[in-house]
Scaffold this motif. Structure first.
Motif, PDB file in Angstrom:
ATOM      1  N   PRO A  92       0.792  -1.234   0.000  1.00 47.74           N
ATOM      2  CA  PRO A  92       0.000   0.000   0.000  1.00 47.74           C
ATOM      3  C   PRO A  92       0.824   1.284   0.000  1.00 47.74           C
ATOM      4  O   PRO A  92       0.401   2.289  -0.571  1.00 47.74           O
ATOM      5  N   TRP A  93       1.994   1.276   0.610  1.00 50.72           N
ATOM      6  CA  TRP A  93       2.819   2.484   0.691  1.00 50.72           C
ATOM      7  C   TRP A  93       3.391   2.826  -0.674  1.00 50.72           C
ATOM      8  O   TRP A  93       3.325   3.961  -1.120  1.00 50.72           O
ATOM      9  N   GLN A  94       3.950   1.846  -1.353  1.00 50.95           N
ATOM     10  CA  GLN A  94       4.500   2.100  -2.687  1.00 50.95           C
ATOM     11  C   GLN A  94       3.401   2.201  -3.737  1.00 50.95           C
ATOM     12  O   GLN A  94       3.615   2.803  -4.781  1.00 50.95           O
ATOM     13  N   PHE A  95       2.223   1.627  -3.469  1.00 53.45           N
ATOM     14  CA  PHE A  95       1.092   1.781  -4.390  1.00 53.45           C
ATOM     15  C   PHE A  95       0.703   3.255  -4.472  1.00 53.45           C
ATOM     16  O   PHE A  95       0.611   3.817  -5.558  1.00 53.45           O
ATOM     17  N   LEU A  96       0.507   3.883  -3.305  1.00 54.11           N
ATOM     18  CA  LEU A  96       0.173   5.316  -3.298  1.00 54.11           C
ATOM     19  C   LEU A  96       1.295   6.142  -3.909  1.00 54.11           C
ATOM     20  O   LEU A  96       1.057   7.047  -4.703  1.00 54.11           O
ATOM     21  N   GLY A  97       2.511   5.829  -3.512  1.00 61.75           N
ATOM     22  CA  GLY A  97       3.665   6.541  -4.066  1.00 61.75           C
ATOM     23  C   GLY A  97       3.787   6.338  -5.562  1.00 61.75           C
ATOM     24  O   GLY A  97       4.114   7.268  -6.299  1.00 61.75           O
ATOM     25  N   GLY A  98       3.503   5.115  -6.022  1.00 64.57           N
ATOM     26  CA  GLY A  98       3.570   4.819  -7.446  1.00 64.57           C
ATOM     27  C   GLY A  98       2.560   5.626  -8.243  1.00 64.57           C
ATOM     28  O   GLY A  98       2.853   6.118  -9.331  1.00 64.57           O
ATOM     29  N   ILE A  99       1.358   5.767  -7.681  1.00 63.55           N
ATOM     30  CA  ILE A  99       0.340   6.559  -8.375  1.00 63.55           C
ATOM     31  C   ILE A  99       0.746   8.030  -8.418  1.00 63.55           C
ATOM     32  O   ILE A  99       0.669   8.684  -9.457  1.00 63.55           O
ATOM     33  N   LEU A 100       1.215   8.557  -7.288  1.00 66.93           N
ATOM     34  CA  LEU A 100       1.583   9.971  -7.215  1.00 66.93           C
ATOM     35  C   LEU A 100       2.806  10.281  -8.089  1.00 66.93           C
ATOM     36  O   LEU A 100       2.751  11.138  -8.974  1.00 66.93           O
ATOM     37  N   ILE A 101       3.901   9.579  -7.849  1.00 68.57           N
ATOM     38  CA  ILE A 101       5.129   9.803  -8.624  1.00 68.57           C
ATOM     39  C   ILE A 101       4.898   9.411 -10.082  1.00 68.57           C
ATOM     40  O   ILE A 101       5.332  10.104 -11.004  1.00 68.57           O
ATOM     41  N   GLY A 102       4.195   8.293 -10.305  1.00 66.45           N
ATOM     42  CA  GLY A 102       3.917   7.835 -11.664  1.00 66.45           C
ATOM     43  C   GLY A 102       3.095   8.834 -12.459  1.00 66.45           C
ATOM     44  O   GLY A 102       3.314   9.029 -13.652  1.00 66.45           O
ATOM     45  N   SER A 103       2.140   9.478 -11.785  1.00 64.98           N
ATOM     46  CA  SER A 103       1.329  10.495 -12.471  1.00 64.98           C
ATOM     47  C   SER A 103       2.180  11.686 -12.871  1.00 64.98           C
ATOM     48  O   SER A 103       2.047  12.221 -13.980  1.00 64.98           O
ATOM     49  N   PHE A 104       3.063  12.094 -11.973  1.00 66.77           N
ATOM     50  CA  PHE A 104       3.942  13.224 -12.283  1.00 66.77           C
ATOM     51  C   PHE A 104       4.880  12.885 -13.441  1.00 66.77           C
ATOM     52  O   PHE A 104       5.013  13.655 -14.399  1.00 66.77           O
ATOM     53  N   ILE A 105       5.492  11.722 -13.369  1.00 67.48           N
ATOM     54  CA  ILE A 105       6.410  11.326 -14.443  1.00 67.48           C
ATOM     55  C   ILE A 105       5.636  11.118 -15.744  1.00 67.48           C
ATOM     56  O   ILE A 105       6.114  11.457 -16.829  1.00 67.48           O
ATOM     57  N   GLY A 106       4.412  10.583 -15.635  1.00 66.62           N
ATOM     58  CA  GLY A 106       3.563  10.446 -16.820  1.00 66.62           C
ATOM     59  C   GLY A 106       3.241  11.796 -17.436  1.00 66.62           C
ATOM     60  O   GLY A 106       3.226  11.954 -18.663  1.00 66.62           O
ATOM     61  N   PHE A 107       2.974  12.779 -16.588  1.00 63.54           N
ATOM     62  CA  PHE A 107       2.715  14.139 -17.068  1.00 63.54           C
ATOM     63  C   PHE A 107       3.954  14.682 -17.777  1.00 63.54           C
ATOM     64  O   PHE A 107       3.852  15.296 -18.845  1.00 63.54           O
ATOM     65  N   ILE A 108       5.110  14.448 -17.197  1.00 63.57           N
ATOM     66  CA  ILE A 108       6.362  14.895 -17.823  1.00 63.57           C
ATOM     67  C   ILE A 108       6.532  14.216 -19.186  1.00 63.57           C
ATOM     68  O   ILE A 108       6.923  14.857 -20.168  1.00 63.57           O
ATOM     69  N   TYR A 109       6.199  12.930 -19.250  1.00 64.30           N
ATOM     70  CA  TYR A 109       6.287  12.238 -20.544  1.00 64.30           C
ATOM     71  C   TYR A 109       5.314  12.846 -21.551  1.00 64.30           C
ATOM     72  O   TYR A 109       5.665  13.054 -22.718  1.00 64.30           O
ATOM     73  N   PHE A 110       4.113  13.136 -21.111  1.00 65.61           N
ATOM     74  CA  PHE A 110       3.106  13.745 -21.991  1.00 65.61           C
ATOM     75  C   PHE A 110       3.590  15.090 -22.525  1.00 65.61           C
ATOM     76  O   PHE A 110       3.427  15.407 -23.696  1.00 65.61           O
TER      77      PHE A 110
END
Length: 175
Positions: A92-110
């Motif tokens: 659960p800890w890395q799941f939340l972190g994955g969504i948050l950090i992943g969204s930011f990095i995904g935005f950067i990719y976009f």
């Protein structure tokens, strides 16, 4: 990215670390990390080099890029790829972190369409996490008393992240 890492740490600290299910899971993860940290070179190279490259190629380079090329709305594509990214971390800890950090990095990719930028941000995130983990393991008693997050600090960090994203989005629109 540093602001997002701090915000991520705050958000994941809200997930309980005790109780019958989460307490055991957290203890197992903590024990695993302490054991892995005994061999710092393979642990560091896997976590800071190999994982970011493989994960970014898969989640941003293949999944997110494929969804964007198939005209799926960018927000849906970023959130879906981030959700998958979080799930693969299996706690659960890395799941939340994955969504948050992943969204930011995904935005950067976009915004940039650069997988290299995503890999470098991921490397920075993981390296920062590893270094702070080693620091906290050595100073556990002192720091456990000081783990108070300041509301204003989180507010300023959140504002900085939002303004940075707005700036990047406007920059993309000019192209």
């Amino acid at each position: 990215m540093l602001c997002l890492i701090i915000l991520n740490d705050y958000v994941t600290s809200l997930v309980p670390k005790d109780g019958p299910l989460l307490g055991n899971m957290y203890k197992e993860i903590e024990d695993f990390l302490k054991e892995e940290a005994k061999n710092p070179i393979p642990f560091f190279s896997t976590t800071v080099l190999l994982a970011p490259i493989c994960e970014e190629v898969l989640f941003r380079g293949i999944i997110l890029n494929g969804m964007l090329k198939n005209k799926i709305h960018p927000i849906k594509a970023i959130l879906f790829s981030s959700f998958l990214f979080g799930i693969t971390h299996m706690n659960p800890w890395q799941f939340l972190g994955g969504i948050l950090i992943g969204s930011f990095i995904g935005f950067i990719y976009f915004i940039t369409s650069s997988i290299i930028d995503c890999i470098l941000l991921h490397v920075f995130n993981n390296a920062f996490a590893i270094f702070t983990m080693f620091f906290f393991m050595k100073n556990e008693e002192t720091l456990s008393k000081q783990k108070n997050f300041n509301f204003w600090l989180i507010l300023i960090i959140s504002f900085t992240i939002i303004m940075g994203c707005v700036f990047l989005f406007k920059k993309r629109r000019k192209k």
